[in-house]
Write a protein that holds these residues in place. Sequence first.
Motif: not given
Length: 57
Positions: A1-22
């Motif tokens: 299985m191929e692993t895929k990655y997401f590059y996030c340049y938006d700090q607000r969106f990164a905080k949102y992802l952290k709030s969702k448990g990632f």
Amino acid sequence: METKYFYCYDQRFAKYLKSKGFDYITLAKSRHTDKLFSLWEITDKFQEVLNTYECVA
């Protein structure tokens, strides 16, 4: 299985992802733009959150 990655340049969106448990894999600066980004592994659950965020953004 191929692993895929997401590059996030938006700090607000990164905080949102952290709030969702990632957790990001790493924080780094782009060698081309010198901008800070966080790197996330895309899982099925992560993709669901991405799809939901796009709907409300």
